[in-house]
Scaffold this motif. Structure first.
Motif, PDB file in Angstrom:
ATOM      1  N   ALA A  40       0.823  -1.206   0.000  1.00 16.96           N
ATOM      2  CA  ALA A  40       0.000   0.000   0.000  1.00 16.96           C
ATOM      3  C   ALA A  40       0.858   1.258   0.000  1.00 16.96           C
ATOM      4  N   ALA A  41       1.959   1.246   0.738  1.00 19.68           N
ATOM      5  CA  ALA A  41       2.861   2.401   0.737  1.00 19.68           C
ATOM      6  C   ALA A  41       3.436   2.643  -0.647  1.00 19.68           C
ATOM      7  N   GLY A  42       3.708   1.569  -1.371  1.00 24.82           N
ATOM      8  CA  GLY A  42       4.205   1.723  -2.730  1.00 24.82           C
ATOM      9  C   GLY A  42       3.161   2.259  -3.679  1.00 24.82           C
ATOM     10  N   THR A  43       1.919   1.835  -3.500  1.00 22.06           N
ATOM     11  CA  THR A  43       0.862   2.313  -4.398  1.00 22.06           C
ATOM     12  C   THR A  43       0.494   3.764  -4.137  1.00 22.06           C
ATOM     13  N   LEU A  44       0.736   4.258  -2.927  1.00 24.13           N
ATOM     14  CA  LEU A  44       0.425   5.661  -2.626  1.00 24.13           C
ATOM     15  C   LEU A  44       1.293   6.629  -3.419  1.00 24.13           C
ATOM     16  N   THR A  45       2.424   6.161  -3.915  1.00 25.44           N
ATOM     17  CA  THR A  45       3.319   7.011  -4.703  1.00 25.44           C
ATOM     18  C   THR A  45       2.943   7.031  -6.185  1.00 25.44           C
ATOM     19  N   ASP A  46       1.857   6.340  -6.541  1.00 24.07           N
ATOM     20  CA  ASP A  46       1.360   6.307  -7.926  1.00 24.07           C
ATOM     21  C   ASP A  46       2.384   5.731  -8.914  1.00 24.07           C
ATOM     22  N   ILE A  47       3.155   4.746  -8.461  1.00 24.32           N
ATOM     23  CA  ILE A  47       4.143   4.151  -9.362  1.00 24.32           C
ATOM     24  C   ILE A  47       3.559   2.967 -10.122  1.00 24.32           C
ATOM     25  N   THR A  48       2.328   2.563  -9.774  1.00 24.41           N
ATOM     26  CA  THR A  48       1.690   1.459 -10.477  1.00 24.41           C
ATOM     27  C   THR A  48       0.299   1.871 -10.928  1.00 24.41           C
ATOM     28  N   ASP A  49      -0.106   1.327 -12.051  1.00 26.44           N
ATOM     29  CA  ASP A  49      -1.437   1.620 -12.579  1.00 26.44           C
ATOM     30  C   ASP A  49      -2.495   0.635 -12.073  1.00 26.44           C
ATOM     31  N   THR A  50      -2.071  -0.358 -11.313  1.00 27.99           N
ATOM     32  CA  THR A  50      -3.016  -1.366 -10.800  1.00 27.99           C
ATOM     33  C   THR A  50      -2.867  -1.516  -9.286  1.00 27.99           C
ATOM     34  N   PRO A  51      -3.132  -0.448  -8.531  1.00 24.22           N
ATOM     35  CA  PRO A  51      -2.948  -0.530  -7.077  1.00 24.22           C
ATOM     36  C   PRO A  51      -3.914  -1.508  -6.414  1.00 24.22           C
ATOM     37  N   VAL A 102      -8.338 -16.879   7.788  1.00 29.32           N
ATOM     38  CA  VAL A 102      -8.764 -15.865   6.822  1.00 29.32           C
ATOM     39  C   VAL A 102      -9.222 -14.607   7.547  1.00 29.32           C
ATOM     40  N   SER A 103      -9.902 -14.774   8.687  1.00 29.61           N
ATOM     41  CA  SER A 103     -10.317 -13.608   9.479  1.00 29.61           C
ATOM     42  C   SER A 103      -9.109 -12.825   9.984  1.00 29.61           C
ATOM     43  N   CYS A 104      -8.073 -13.533  10.377  1.00 25.75           N
ATOM     44  CA  CYS A 104      -6.850 -12.856  10.830  1.00 25.75           C
ATOM     45  C   CYS A 104      -6.182 -12.103   9.673  1.00 25.75           C
ATOM     46  N   ILE A 105      -6.214 -12.703   8.488  1.00 28.67           N
ATOM     47  CA  ILE A 105      -5.707 -11.992   7.307  1.00 28.67           C
ATOM     48  C   ILE A 105      -6.510 -10.711   7.093  1.00 28.67           C
ATOM     49  N   GLY A 106      -7.836 -10.815   7.269  1.00 27.16           N
ATOM     50  CA  GLY A 106      -8.683  -9.642   7.121  1.00 27.16           C
ATOM     51  C   GLY A 106      -8.394  -8.570   8.145  1.00 27.16           C
ATOM     52  N   LEU A 107      -8.079  -8.974   9.364  1.00 25.78           N
ATOM     53  CA  LEU A 107      -7.743  -7.983  10.392  1.00 25.78           C
ATOM     54  C   LEU A 107      -6.474  -7.226  10.027  1.00 25.78           C
ATOM     55  N   GLY A 108      -5.467  -7.956   9.550  1.00 23.66           N
ATOM     56  CA  GLY A 108      -4.234  -7.290   9.136  1.00 23.66           C
ATOM     57  C   GLY A 108      -4.451  -6.345   7.982  1.00 23.66           C
ATOM     58  N   LEU A 109      -5.230  -6.799   6.987  1.00 22.50           N
ATOM     59  CA  LEU A 109      -5.535  -5.939   5.844  1.00 22.50           C
ATOM     60  C   LEU A 109      -6.385  -4.751   6.259  1.00 22.50           C
ATOM     61  N   GLY A 110      -7.319  -4.964   7.187  1.00 22.99           N
ATOM     62  CA  GLY A 110      -8.145  -3.862   7.675  1.00 22.99           C
ATOM     63  C   GLY A 110      -7.332  -2.791   8.370  1.00 22.99           C
ATOM     64  N   CYS A 111      -6.320  -3.209   9.130  1.00 23.65           N
ATOM     65  CA  CYS A 111      -5.437  -2.226   9.779  1.00 23.65           C
ATOM     66  C   CYS A 111      -4.717  -1.374   8.737  1.00 23.65           C
ATOM     67  N   THR A 112      -4.289  -2.000   7.656  1.00 29.25           N
ATOM     68  CA  THR A 112      -3.621  -1.262   6.581  1.00 29.25           C
ATOM     69  C   THR A 112      -4.555  -0.231   5.948  1.00 29.25           C
ATOM     70  N   PHE A 134      -7.157   1.126   7.286  1.00 22.09           N
ATOM     71  CA  PHE A 134      -7.465   2.172   8.273  1.00 22.09           C
ATOM     72  C   PHE A 134      -6.328   3.190   8.369  1.00 22.09           C
ATOM     73  N   ILE A 135      -5.088   2.706   8.359  1.00 27.97           N
ATOM     74  CA  ILE A 135      -3.938   3.601   8.491  1.00 27.97           C
ATOM     75  C   ILE A 135      -3.744   4.447   7.244  1.00 27.97           C
ATOM     76  N   THR A 136      -3.857   3.827   6.087  1.00 26.59           N
ATOM     77  CA  THR A 136      -3.589   4.532   4.833  1.00 26.59           C
ATOM     78  C   THR A 136      -4.797   5.311   4.327  1.00 26.59           C
ATOM     79  N   GLY A 137      -5.998   4.975   4.780  1.00 26.26           N
ATOM     80  CA  GLY A 137      -7.194   5.644   4.307  1.00 26.26           C
ATOM     81  C   GLY A 137      -7.578   5.281   2.888  1.00 26.26           C
ATOM     82  N   LEU A 138      -7.047   4.179   2.357  1.00 29.93           N
ATOM     83  CA  LEU A 138      -7.374   3.751   0.993  1.00 29.93           C
ATOM     84  C   LEU A 138      -8.784   3.193   0.933  1.00 29.93           C
ATOM     85  N   GLU A 139      -9.463   3.435  -0.157  1.00 31.32           N
ATOM     86  CA  GLU A 139     -10.777   2.867  -0.414  1.00 31.32           C
ATOM     87  C   GLU A 139     -10.628   1.797  -1.493  1.00 31.32           C
ATOM     88  N   MET A 140     -10.825   0.572  -1.086  1.00 28.96           N
ATOM     89  CA  MET A 140     -10.611  -0.542  -1.993  1.00 28.96           C
ATOM     90  C   MET A 140     -11.929  -0.958  -2.632  1.00 28.96           C
TER      91      MET A 140
END
Length: 442
Positions: free
Chosen positions: A189-200, A243-253, A255-261
């Protein structure tokens, strides 16, 4: 009553019971399908002149060993957390047949079992590299560009390396999965915030796919289809927790980055269908062989699994793009073709067919649908208004059911040819032919 009172169980019966319990626990810990474990356990018990009855759960085995005229022995054992190890599974299955056909003594079987359990795994560095390439291949399969693939590759190395470190220190699996999911997704997510990829979207969605418990999901479905509902439920609940634990980790990301997926678009039909199918087959083979390293199979099983994955995944894409077939029907047909090919390979190379099918089905695991389930859950929980939350709930239920039906279709298609082959094959005659040729078999 003209019956003989049973004597107290002697030391030999107790030692055999302890060994068989350890044998079954090792198979389950290495990722064995329950029907296969039950058959090998029963076969080995009969070699020693005993009758074995066992009940299996994901973390425990209850086993009763008996013999006419003796008091039966009932033991309960804990399944150790050793990680998937297909090489051990093949060898343990081979051991049961060797003991059955060559009348090996208990001491010989015990000695061979010790050698099998001492088998070395692949180097952790090699596992990191292979799994990272596989996850990057997944990213490309779902339409990610080269930069997205590099981000996913680097994120997988960091997160999987951290997970290996935590596993060595016996961290709880749920904690390990949650932290690894967060590290992988936050890096990408930190890499995609820099707009270096067209498929974030694809990059972030693919970043956690290496954590999806594919083999436990397939095993739980196979257990349900082969008459082991308790084991199926145990494995399914454990998989859902991870899978729920994976979701918790992804949810934290998020929340921190404010990305709308948003859900990832999976199919992009190109102008050249043949080229698309070849690329899809190549990437599926890479993903299968890369993730296969995590299960520690033999080199031939890895290559064969990659070939079957290429055939099955490309066939499913062809059905989706040209025949307008639904994802569930396409998965069933592709898995059926893989199952038939597994029967051929199993008969030719004397390795249980499900080990080939496990690896071949890994790229077909509905990882992105599972990701959409996680995403819909996060969006649903973050929405307070009932009317706004309803679409997310509908999407959540739809994607969850899609995941379950795809898994059932894959398992049913893969296992049907294997069960049919088991009913009609002359295994005794075939094994004697192998002995004459001096070959190994499983």
């Amino acid at each position: 009553m003209n019956t003989t009172s049973p004597q107290r169980a002697d030391d030999e019966l107790q030692q055999t019971a302890l060994f068989l319990l350890e044998y079954a626990s090792a198979q389950l810990a290495a990722g064995g399908q329950t029907l296969r474990v039950a058959r090998t356990l029963d076969r080995l018990a009969k070699c020693f002149g005993y009758v074995c009855h066992a009940t299996f759960l994901s973390r425990h085995v209850t086993m009763t060993l008996s013999q006419t005229g003796m008091m039966p022995v009932t033991l309960v054992g804990t399944v150790p957390n050793m990680g998937l190890n297909f090489r051990q599974l093949v060898a343990l299955n081979n051991l049961s047949w060797l003991a059955h056909d060559r009348n090996l003594s208990f001491a010989e079987v015990r000695g061979r079992f010790g050698s099998i359990m001492a088998m070395r795994r692949y180097h952790p560095g090699f596992v990191l590299l292979a799994a990272s390439i596989a996850n990057a291949s997944f990213c490309r399969l779902f339409g990610g560009d080269c930069i997205a693939m590099l981000l996913v590759f680097a994120g997988t190395i960091i997160a999987l390396g951290l997970r290996q470190f935590m596993d060595k220190r016996h961290a709880a699996p749920c904690l390990s999965f949650m932290i690894s999911s967060f590290i992988a997704s936050i890096f990408v997510a930190a890499g995609t915030l820099t707009d270096i990829t067209d498929t974030p979207q694809v990059a972030i969605g693919s970043s956690v796919l290496f954590l999806i418990p594919g083999v436990p999901m397939i095993n739980s479905t196979l257990d349900l289809l082969t008459g082991f509902p308790l084991m199926a439920f145990s494995r399914l609940v454990r998989s859902c927790m991870l899978v729920s634990c994976i979701g918790l980790g992804l949810g934290c990301t998020l929340f921190i980055t404010g990305l709308e997926m948003e859900p990832v678009v999976r199919l992009n039909a190109g102008a050249n269908l043949c080229l698309d199918l070849c690329l899809d087959a190549f990437l599926a083979a890479l993903a299968s062989m890369g993730f296969a390293i995590l299960s520690n199979p033999g080199a031939f099983v890895i290559v064969a699994g990659g070939f079957l994955a290429a055939v099955g995944h490309a066939l499913r894409l062809y059905l989706l793009l040209t025949m307008q077939t639904g994802i569930i029907s396409a998965s069933l047909i592709s898995a059926l073709v893989i199952g038939v090919l597994c029967v051929i390979l199993a008969k030719r190379f004397h390795i249980p067919g499900e080990f080939f099918s496990f690896l071949a089905l890994l790229p077909m695991i509905p990882g992105m649908y599972a990701y959409d389930v996680i995403l819909s859950t996060i969006n649903f929980m973050n929405t307070s208004a009932v009317m706004e939350a309803t679409p997310y709930l509908v999407t959540l239920i739809k994607d969850f059911l899609t995941v379950m039906f795809i898994l059932c279709a894959m398992a049913l298609g893969a296992i049907t040819p294997l069960l049919v082959q088991h009913l009609f094959s002359d295994s005794e005659k075939y094994r004697q032919k192998l002995y004459a040729n001096g070959k190994q078999y499983s």
